[in-house]
Design a protein around this motif. Sequence first.
Motif, PDB file in Angstrom:
ATOM      1  N   UNK A  63      65.153  11.333  24.254  1.00 24.03           N
ATOM      2  CA  UNK A  63      65.774  10.759  23.070  1.00 24.03           C
ATOM      3  C   UNK A  63      65.150  11.333  21.800  1.00 24.03           C
ATOM      4  N   UNK A  64      65.966  11.410  20.758  1.00 24.99           N
ATOM      5  CA  UNK A  64      65.546  12.101  19.543  1.00 24.99           C
ATOM      6  C   UNK A  64      64.370  11.425  18.849  1.00 24.99           C
ATOM      7  N   UNK A  65      64.340  10.089  18.816  1.00 20.23           N
ATOM      8  CA  UNK A  65      63.267   9.415  18.084  1.00 20.23           C
ATOM      9  C   UNK A  65      62.664   8.250  18.864  1.00 20.23           C
ATOM     10  N   UNK A  66      62.683   8.360  20.175  1.00 17.15           N
ATOM     11  CA  UNK A  66      62.165   7.274  21.016  1.00 17.15           C
ATOM     12  C   UNK A  66      61.623   7.858  22.313  1.00 17.15           C
ATOM     13  N   UNK A  67      60.486   7.360  22.748  1.00 24.32           N
ATOM     14  CA  UNK A  67      59.912   7.804  24.024  1.00 24.32           C
ATOM     15  C   UNK A  67      59.481   6.603  24.858  1.00 24.32           C
ATOM     16  N   UNK A  68      60.267   5.521  24.766  1.00 26.76           N
ATOM     17  CA  UNK A  68      59.910   4.280  25.450  1.00 26.76           C
ATOM     18  C   UNK A  68      60.041   4.385  26.968  1.00 26.76           C
ATOM     19  N   UNK A  69      61.040   5.134  27.478  1.00 28.01           N
ATOM     20  CA  UNK A  69      61.264   5.231  28.925  1.00 28.01           C
ATOM     21  C   UNK A  69      60.149   6.037  29.587  1.00 28.01           C
ATOM     22  N   UNK A  70      59.476   5.429  30.542  1.00 25.79           N
ATOM     23  CA  UNK A  70      58.356   6.072  31.217  1.00 25.79           C
ATOM     24  C   UNK A  70      58.613   6.083  32.724  1.00 25.79           C
ATOM     25  N   UNK A  71      58.600   7.258  33.312  1.00 27.40           N
ATOM     26  CA  UNK A  71      58.764   7.357  34.761  1.00 27.40           C
ATOM     27  C   UNK A  71      57.615   6.616  35.442  1.00 27.40           C
ATOM     28  N   UNK A  72      57.946   5.844  36.484  1.00 24.90           N
ATOM     29  CA  UNK A  72      56.944   4.987  37.128  1.00 24.90           C
ATOM     30  C   UNK A  72      56.911   5.213  38.629  1.00 24.90           C
ATOM     31  N   UNK A  73      55.722   5.121  39.185  1.00 20.78           N
ATOM     32  CA  UNK A  73      55.559   5.212  40.630  1.00 20.78           C
ATOM     33  C   UNK A  73      54.397   4.328  41.054  1.00 20.78           C
ATOM     34  N   UNK A  74      54.419   3.885  42.303  1.00 24.04           N
ATOM     35  CA  UNK A  74      53.331   3.074  42.856  1.00 24.04           C
ATOM     36  C   UNK A  74      52.401   3.979  43.639  1.00 24.04           C
ATOM     37  N   UNK A  75      51.124   3.916  43.324  1.00 22.42           N
ATOM     38  CA  UNK A  75      50.096   4.591  44.111  1.00 22.42           C
ATOM     39  C   UNK A  75      49.830   3.707  45.329  1.00 22.42           C
ATOM     40  N   UNK A  76      50.284   4.162  46.481  1.00 22.59           N
ATOM     41  CA  UNK A  76      50.237   3.334  47.692  1.00 22.59           C
ATOM     42  C   UNK A  76      48.814   2.915  48.033  1.00 22.59           C
ATOM     43  N   UNK A  77      47.863   3.817  47.879  1.00 23.95           N
ATOM     44  CA  UNK A  77      46.470   3.511  48.222  1.00 23.95           C
ATOM     45  C   UNK A  77      45.899   2.425  47.321  1.00 23.95           C
ATOM     46  N   UNK A  78      46.357   2.399  46.061  1.00 18.29           N
ATOM     47  CA  UNK A  78      45.822   1.432  45.101  1.00 18.29           C
ATOM     48  C   UNK A  78      46.594   0.116  45.098  1.00 18.29           C
ATOM     49  N   UNK A 226      48.820  -0.885  41.184  1.00 20.96           N
ATOM     50  CA  UNK A 226      48.799   0.535  41.502  1.00 20.96           C
ATOM     51  C   UNK A 226      49.887   1.318  40.795  1.00 20.96           C
ATOM     52  N   UNK A 227      50.551   0.716  39.786  1.00 17.83           N
ATOM     53  CA  UNK A 227      51.637   1.403  39.096  1.00 17.83           C
ATOM     54  C   UNK A 227      51.074   2.498  38.184  1.00 17.83           C
ATOM     55  N   UNK A 228      51.693   3.662  38.250  1.00 16.07           N
ATOM     56  CA  UNK A 228      51.351   4.784  37.390  1.00 16.07           C
ATOM     57  C   UNK A 228      52.569   5.175  36.562  1.00 16.07           C
ATOM     58  N   UNK A 233      52.887  14.509  29.780  1.00 13.99           N
ATOM     59  CA  UNK A 233      52.740  15.558  30.773  1.00 13.99           C
ATOM     60  C   UNK A 233      51.828  15.252  31.933  1.00 13.99           C
ATOM     61  N   UNK A 234      51.414  13.986  32.102  1.00 14.31           N
ATOM     62  CA  UNK A 234      50.502  13.652  33.200  1.00 14.31           C
ATOM     63  C   UNK A 234      50.726  12.218  33.662  1.00 14.31           C
ATOM     64  N   UNK A 235      50.364  11.959  34.923  1.00 16.61           N
ATOM     65  CA  UNK A 235      50.430  10.610  35.476  1.00 16.61           C
ATOM     66  C   UNK A 235      49.113   9.887  35.211  1.00 16.61           C
ATOM     67  N   UNK A 236      49.200   8.608  34.865  1.00 15.70           N
ATOM     68  CA  UNK A 236      48.003   7.800  34.657  1.00 15.70           C
ATOM     69  C   UNK A 236      48.323   6.353  35.009  1.00 15.70           C
ATOM     70  N   UNK A 237      47.277   5.574  35.277  1.00 18.50           N
ATOM     71  CA  UNK A 237      47.464   4.161  35.619  1.00 18.50           C
ATOM     72  C   UNK A 237      48.110   3.423  34.444  1.00 18.50           C
ATOM     73  N   UNK A 238      49.010   2.495  34.749  1.00 17.36           N
ATOM     74  CA  UNK A 238      49.702   1.750  33.707  1.00 17.36           C
ATOM     75  C   UNK A 238      48.731   0.956  32.848  1.00 17.36           C
ATOM     76  N   UNK A 239      47.738   0.313  33.483  1.00 16.58           N
ATOM     77  CA  UNK A 239      46.832  -0.554  32.740  1.00 16.58           C
ATOM     78  C   UNK A 239      47.537  -1.834  32.332  1.00 16.58           C
TER      79      UNK A 239
END
Length: 273
Positions: A63-78, A226-228, A233-239
């Motif tokens: 989107x031109x002026x928004x970056x709210x959408x974040x791809x999400x995945x579950x780290x199975x081990x965590x 365990x959501x990331x 440009x990188x995956x990180x824990x949601x926090x």
Amino acid sequence: MRHTLPIAPQFYVTAPQPCPYLADRMERKLFTALQGEGAERLNNSLSQQGFRRSQNVLYRPSCADCSACLSARINVEAFVLTKGQKRTLRRNAHLARKATSPWATDEQFDLFRRYLDSRHADGGMADMDVFEFAAMIEETPIRSRVIEYTDRKSRALTAVSLTDVLDDGLSMVYSFYDPDQHRNSLGTYMILDHVEIAREAGLPYVYLGYWVPGSPKMGYKSRFSGLEIFRSGAWSALGDPEEHHAARHPLSTDPISEQVANIQLPDRWPTKE
């Protein structure tokens, strides 16, 4: 005999249209075709960079002026079950799981229509007919499965997930379920079961699509430990989900040319003709 090298994927941008997640915003997607002998490798690579599959297209919000959408995945081990999620598993212990080839059935479509009419009557898929539904399920150039959940006693189809099998996990492309069984939290149950499938298969992640802070439709995803998220440009824990905001800014999104230049293509894909 004539031999040709594969051509690097071409990326395009959709025209702006109303955002389905946040009011008074416009969405735009960066996308490319998913086809040919390199489809499997391309899907694996781009899924790890925040893209999602829809039939034979891979897309990512741009989107031109928004970056709210974040791809999400579950780290199975965590991942660790909460008390509420344990109750969800117990409430759905009567369901049997069956993995099949991506082939649409009338029973699936009937359940799909009931789900849409009850939960997403004004959504972008509300007018989807049986032929479009079949295309959604069957038009896949990669390794996909339909995971069906049926009642062990009545044999009634209760929930369905169209799931892609990636090198590093499972991607839940689209799920739907019996809207009358809202107490059973079937959407949550399918995610929990996919975590178990991934664990059994030795796959580290379950990809859930996009998490959007400030969107009630997507809030449930932050309840999985365990959501990331894929950001910058990188995956990180949601926090803490409360630390993420949907505020828009004209510099939130890099120019399209920079986004495309930073996409990592799989090995043996030329970047120039």
